[in-house]
Enzyme design. Structure first.
Site, PDB file in Angstrom:
ATOM      1  N   SER A 173       0.836  -1.203   0.000  1.00 36.64           N
ATOM      2  CA  SER A 173       0.000   0.000   0.000  1.00 36.64           C
ATOM      3  C   SER A 173       0.878   1.263   0.000  1.00 36.64           C
ATOM      4  O   SER A 173       1.716   1.393  -0.892  1.00 36.64           O
ATOM      5  CB  SER A 173      -0.970  -0.070   1.184  1.00 36.64           C
ATOM      6  OG  SER A 173      -1.977   0.881   1.013  1.00 36.64           O
ATOM      7  N   HIS A 233      -8.043  -5.089  -0.657  1.00 30.91           N
ATOM      8  CA  HIS A 233      -6.834  -4.353  -0.287  1.00 30.91           C
ATOM      9  C   HIS A 233      -6.341  -4.821   1.089  1.00 30.91           C
ATOM     10  O   HIS A 233      -7.098  -4.808   2.058  1.00 30.91           O
ATOM     11  CB  HIS A 233      -7.141  -2.851  -0.240  1.00 30.91           C
ATOM     12  CG  HIS A 233      -5.913  -1.999  -0.164  1.00 30.91           C
ATOM     13  ND1 HIS A 233      -5.066  -1.830  -1.240  1.00 30.91           N
ATOM     14  CD2 HIS A 233      -5.376  -1.281   0.851  1.00 30.91           C
ATOM     15  CE1 HIS A 233      -4.063  -1.036  -0.888  1.00 30.91           C
ATOM     16  NE2 HIS A 233      -4.223  -0.695   0.370  1.00 30.91           N
ATOM     17  N   ASP A 263      -9.915  -4.450  -4.930  1.00 34.71           N
ATOM     18  CA  ASP A 263      -9.157  -3.307  -4.422  1.00 34.71           C
ATOM     19  C   ASP A 263      -9.437  -2.117  -5.349  1.00 34.71           C
ATOM     20  O   ASP A 263      -9.101  -2.167  -6.533  1.00 34.71           O
ATOM     21  CB  ASP A 263      -7.661  -3.662  -4.439  1.00 34.71           C
ATOM     22  CG  ASP A 263      -6.791  -2.538  -3.899  1.00 34.71           C
ATOM     23  OD1 ASP A 263      -7.314  -1.424  -3.655  1.00 34.71           O
ATOM     24  OD2 ASP A 263      -5.574  -2.789  -3.726  1.00 34.71           O
TER      25      ASP A 263
END
Ligand SMILES: *[C@@H]1O[C@H](CO)[C@@H](O)[C@H](O)[C@H]1NC(C)=O
Ligand SMILES: *[C@@H]1O[C@H](CO)[C@@H](O)[C@H](O)[C@H]1NC(C)=O
Ligand SMILES: *[C@@H]1O[C@H](CO)[C@@H](O)[C@H](O)[C@H]1NC(C)=O
Length: 339
Positions: free
Chosen positions: A178, A309, A279
């Protein structure tokens, strides 16, 4: 006359998640939702109170020992070092330098989720893992995180003795998930420009990296009620991270857009990009992958169509264990190519 047959493709559905995973997702989302204030500040008191932190363990647990190493106390720059306990000092283990996620605003290497991820990397990859603590937004904005990330690498480059003998800095991987994947990208570019003395980066592991832009992509529009992330949430994180006056087409965010820097002449590491079907950031991540390829870099994309995610923070999901095997395969390939 026969009607042409309608081609129906069933869209993937999100994996059915065990109750404890759903509960964790709910609690973590509630925590970050209450900590993110609409005026662009973070309620650190609430977040730190409920973010579960774990200490390092010098005595091995499940084959991994860990310790915290201070680099610069004036800016709280430190890393957690994970070492496989079975490694003899004659071994030559890969080094993974990891940057955690959390939208540039949350978490640290001692947060239980990232301690667990790095522990698993250490054990499964049989690698020495360094998990970097960088300063967080909005208290510290762009480019603080990139500077902390690069300085951590430089520190290790110049102070090799902080690592165990078994670590081979010529087999170094950058990794991040991320926001940490965004950070790893920018650190990789900087390393390619400025070079390091002893560390050689032979691969980049990018787990669902946090990229974006002003434009709304299909996945951002389509995926509304999915775990952890939404357009509102990512917009908030970009807003507090970026310097005032800039928008999401800043080259920190829209890395593959026309504002992006040209990396075609740089020695950018071979990259593994991991994406998930649920995601919202997926389309930006695919663009990043395509842009790497267009810039003449070696990149591989692995899609987990039923995943959301941050799924890798739940090691007992089947896809999370597959991810470990895929990353391991990628690492082994880079290591044998580098010989
Ligand atoms: C957190 O906020 C997002 C976006 O505003 C929302 O969709 C989600 O339901 C919230 N989750 C919790 C557990 O509060
Ligand atoms: C933002 O809101 C919090 C809580 O309401 C307040 O304590 C803080 O001073 C505010 N900060 C700014 C910069 O407006
Ligand atoms: C952001 O990136 C996309 C391509 O990924 C591009 O279409 C868009 O124009 C970009 N914006 C800027 C200003 O770079």
């Amino acid at each position: 006359m026969a009607e042409p047959e309608a081609t129906t493709t069933t869209p993937p559905t999100m994996a059915k998640l065990p109750w404890h995973v759903r509960l964790s997702i709910f609690l973590l989302s509630a925590l970050s939702n209450t900590s993110r204030r609409s005026n662009g500040t973070v309620n650190r008191r609430i977040f730190n109170l409920l973010d579960r932190k774990v200490p390092p363990n010098t005595k091995p647990v499940d084959g991994v020992s860990s310790s915290d190493v201070t680099m610069d106390p004036t800016r709280d720059l430190w890393f957690r070092l994970f070492t496989p306990s079975a490694a003899s000092s004659a071994a030559s283990l890969p080094l993974v330098v990891f940057f955690h996620g959390g939208g540039f605003s949350f978490m640290s290497p001692s947060s239980i989720q990232f301690d667990t991820v790095c522990r698993q990397f250490c054990r499964s990859f049989h690698a020495v893992v360094v998990s970097v603590n960088y300063r967080l937004a909005p208290e510290h904005c762009y480019p603080t995180q990139y500077e902390d990330g690069f300085d951590a690498l430089k520190f290790i480059d110049q102070n090799g003795d902080v690592l165990p003998r078994s670590a081979d800095v010529r087999k170094c991987f950058l990794a991040g998930d991320s926001a940490g994947g965004n950070l790893a990208h920018h650190v990789a570019v900087r390393v390619a420009r400025e070079r390091l003395q002893s560390i050689k980066i032979i691969g980049l592991i990018s787990l669902q990296p946090f990229f974006g832009g002003e434009e709304r992509t299909g996945s951002e529009i389509r995926l509304k009620r999915v775990p952890f992330i939404s357009v509102d949430i990512s917009d908030w994180h970009w807003k507090v991270f970026l310097p005032t006056g800039s928008n999401r087409d800043h080259d920190a965010v829209n890395v593959s857009g026309p504002n992006a820097e040209d990396i075609s002449g740089l020695d950018y590491p071979n990259t593994l990009v991991i994406v998930g079907g649920f995601d919202p950031l997926r389309d930006w991540q695919v663009r990043y992958y395509e842009w790497l390829r267009k810039s003449g870099k070696e990149a591989q994309l692995i899609d987990y169509p039923n995943m959301f995610h941050g799924f890798y923070i739940f090691p007992d999901l089947l896809d999370a264990s597959q991810l470990i095997s895929h990353v391991k395969e990628f690492m082994n390939k880079q290591i044998s190519n580098a010989k």
